[in-house]
Design an enzyme around this catalytic site. Structure first.
Site, PDB file in Angstrom:
ATOM      1  N   HIS A   1       2.077  -3.287  -8.091  1.00 37.40           N
ATOM      2  CA  HIS A   1       2.327  -3.147  -6.658  1.00 37.40           C
ATOM      3  C   HIS A   1       1.312  -4.052  -5.938  1.00 37.40           C
ATOM      4  CE1 HIS A   1       2.061  -1.072  -2.715  1.00 37.40           C
ATOM      5  NE2 HIS A   1       3.206  -0.493  -3.001  1.00 37.40           N
TER       6      HIS A   1
ATOM      7  N   ASP B   1      -3.950   2.380 -11.675  1.00 41.22           N
ATOM      8  CA  ASP B   1      -3.266   2.734 -10.432  1.00 41.22           C
ATOM      9  C   ASP B   1      -2.286   3.859 -10.784  1.00 41.22           C
ATOM     10  OD1 ASP B   1      -1.416   2.987  -8.415  1.00 41.22           O
ATOM     11  OD2 ASP B   1      -1.098   0.838  -8.136  1.00 41.22           O
TER      12      ASP B   1
ATOM     13  N   GLN C   1       2.194   6.095  -9.135  1.00 40.44           N
ATOM     14  CA  GLN C   1       3.510   6.538  -9.598  1.00 40.44           C
ATOM     15  C   GLN C   1       3.421   7.315 -10.909  1.00 40.44           C
ATOM     16  OE1 GLN C   1       6.260   6.188  -7.841  1.00 40.44           O
ATOM     17  NE2 GLN C   1       5.524   4.742  -6.302  1.00 40.44           N
TER      18      GLN C   1
ATOM     19  N   LYS D   1       2.523  11.047  -2.433  1.00 40.44           N
ATOM     20  CA  LYS D   1       3.514  10.836  -3.501  1.00 40.44           C
ATOM     21  C   LYS D   1       3.547  12.011  -4.471  1.00 40.44           C
ATOM     22  CE  LYS D   1       3.126   5.817  -3.291  1.00 40.44           C
ATOM     23  NZ  LYS D   1       4.384   5.299  -2.736  1.00 40.44           N
TER      24      LYS D   1
ATOM     25  N   CYS E   1       7.342  -3.716  -2.504  1.00 37.11           N
ATOM     26  CA  CYS E   1       5.928  -4.151  -2.473  1.00 37.11           C
ATOM     27  C   CYS E   1       5.488  -4.631  -3.845  1.00 37.11           C
ATOM     28  CB  CYS E   1       4.999  -3.042  -1.994  1.00 37.11           C
ATOM     29  SG  CYS E   1       5.299  -2.547  -0.321  1.00 37.11           S
TER      30      CYS E   1
END
Ligand code: PMP
Length: 405
Positions: free
Chosen positions: A122, A199, A202, A225, A363
């Protein structure tokens, strides 16, 4: 696991209509909906005990500080960090990564050094490193991906060099849904004494994340999220790094003693929490994580695997539909294009049917470029979605194709 109708009743927004049609919300990768208990927890702060944290001697400040620190403990336990000092509240994944890229760059990166990211990232895990590379005259190197949307591990190993200062990779691709083998990536980097930032934007919401097991040096995620409020996120960092790294912002709460000659900094984790934090958001996030634990993370992962399998079967039967990202290790996300139909048209027509999906580059322009496309339609499911909703999506897509034929 609770019955699906009970689960959906926890999320009032799921029973609303759009364009007079029942909402089918399939954009959970962008943001998730919030259960009532999270909304109540945030409301409770402002209705019952709001006071600025760590500052007052009064009861209200004490109660808010206690709830805030309790949220930190919930996060610690949720990701299995060994100490609460390793949990820093931030504004979100983007805030967490920018802070580390800045601070790590200031302390450790010199001209000619290398930072390694993957082609799946991302923009939030590309641009902060690029900005740091520009400041430090370092180089950004990129791990390539194969046609399935998986990292090419051998190429990764080749890219690790004595000049590599840090590896920054996503746990799960937001654009394609690929689950990245972060444990193996970390092992290989650590065998060369290179730290790794993961990261988790997700990853955190789909199953169990254990930072001790993963052994990452830094882990970032966003509250919104994982069924929590917006504007709050987490940076986990191993204590040894957080002790050494300089703060990225100065202000209240992060100081020990201030004179015009010199300032000394507060202890961890406060050294990295300058100014009034989003304490109501943190308290709401704590509640969201408790909610997820209550549903059961293994149960969530299982249910989402069933949704993915069902959706894969339904969508792969549609002629002219091409899926991007075909790794066997995926979260319940499907990125696709319809032959000869622009992704925005697909998204707009689905919207009119009450179906919310994401369209565009997500993104993640570099991975779109890797596949030679301008964007996709992304369906991102989570445990509150139903098989009926996927059927409705299938019918909706067939309608789009019909309209364009
Ligand atoms: N990384 C990934 C993989 C993401 O999917 C996102 C959000 N789409 C981010 C980072 C940025 O998260 P936020 O906007 O909440 O900071």
């Amino acid at each position: 696991m609770k019955d699906i109708s009970e689960i959906r009743a926890d999320f009032p927004i799921l029973s609303r209509k759009v364009y007079d049609k029942p909402l089918i919300y399939l954009d959970n990768g962008a943001t998730t909906q919030k259960p009532l208990c999270v909304l109540d927890a945030v409301r409770d702060v402002y209705i019952r005990y709001n006071g600025n944290i760590h500052r007052g001697v009064h009861a209200m400040s004490d109660m808010t500080s206690e709830a805030y620190e309790n949220a930190r403990e919930i996060v610690r336990s949720f990701i299995n960090a060994s100490q609460r000092e390793e949990i820093i509240f931030t504004s979100g994944t983007t805030g967490s990564i920018n802070s580390i890229a800045f601070s790590f760059g200031e302390r450790y990166v010199k001209e000619g050094d290398e930072i390694l990211v993957s082609n799946l990232e991302h923009h939030a895990n590309i641009v902060p490193w690029q900005m740091m590379c520009e400041r430090k005259r370092a180089k950004l190197k990129v791990i390539p991906v194969n046609d399935n949307g998986e990292i090419i591990f051998d190429e990764y190993l080749k890219l690790l060099s004595p000049r590599t200062k840090i590896v920054a990779v996503t746990q799960v691709s937001n654009a394609l849904g690929t689950i990245v083998p972060v444990n193996d990536i970390i092992k290989a980097a650590h065998s060369r004494n290179i730290p790794v930032l993961v990261d988790g934007a997700q990853g955190i919401q789909h199953g169990t994340t254990d930072v001790a097991l993963m052994d990452c040096d830094f882990y970032a995620f966003s509250g919104h999220k994982i069924y929590g409020p917006t504007g709050i996120g987490v940076l986990y960092g191993k204590e040894k790094w957080l002790r050494e790294l300089p703060p990225w912002q100065g202000g209240g709460d992060m100081v020990d003693k201030v004179t015009f000659e010199k300032t000394t900094y507060n202890e961890l984790p406060f050294k990295f929490e300058a100014g009034t934090m989003n304490y109501a958001g943190a308290i709401g996030l704590g509640k969201a994580l408790d909610y997820v634990s209550g549903i059961g993370r293994e149960e969530i992962a299982l249910r989402e695997r069933q949704l993915l399998e069902y959706a894969n079967n339904r969508l792969s039967g549609i002629k002219g539909l091409k899926i991007f990202g075909n790794s066997p290790d995926k979260i319940a996300t499907i990125s696709f294009l319809l032959d000869g139909i622009h992704q925005y048209d697909t998204g707009m027509i689905l919207d009119k049917l009450g179906i919310a999906v994401r369209t565009g580059t997500h993104c993640a322009q570099p991975v779109m470029e890797r596949f030679g496309i301008e964007g996709t339609v992304r369906v991102s499911m989570c445990f509150y979605n139903t098989f009926d909703e996927i059927d409705a999506l299938g019918t909706g897509i067939e309608k789009v194709i019909q309209m364009f034929s």
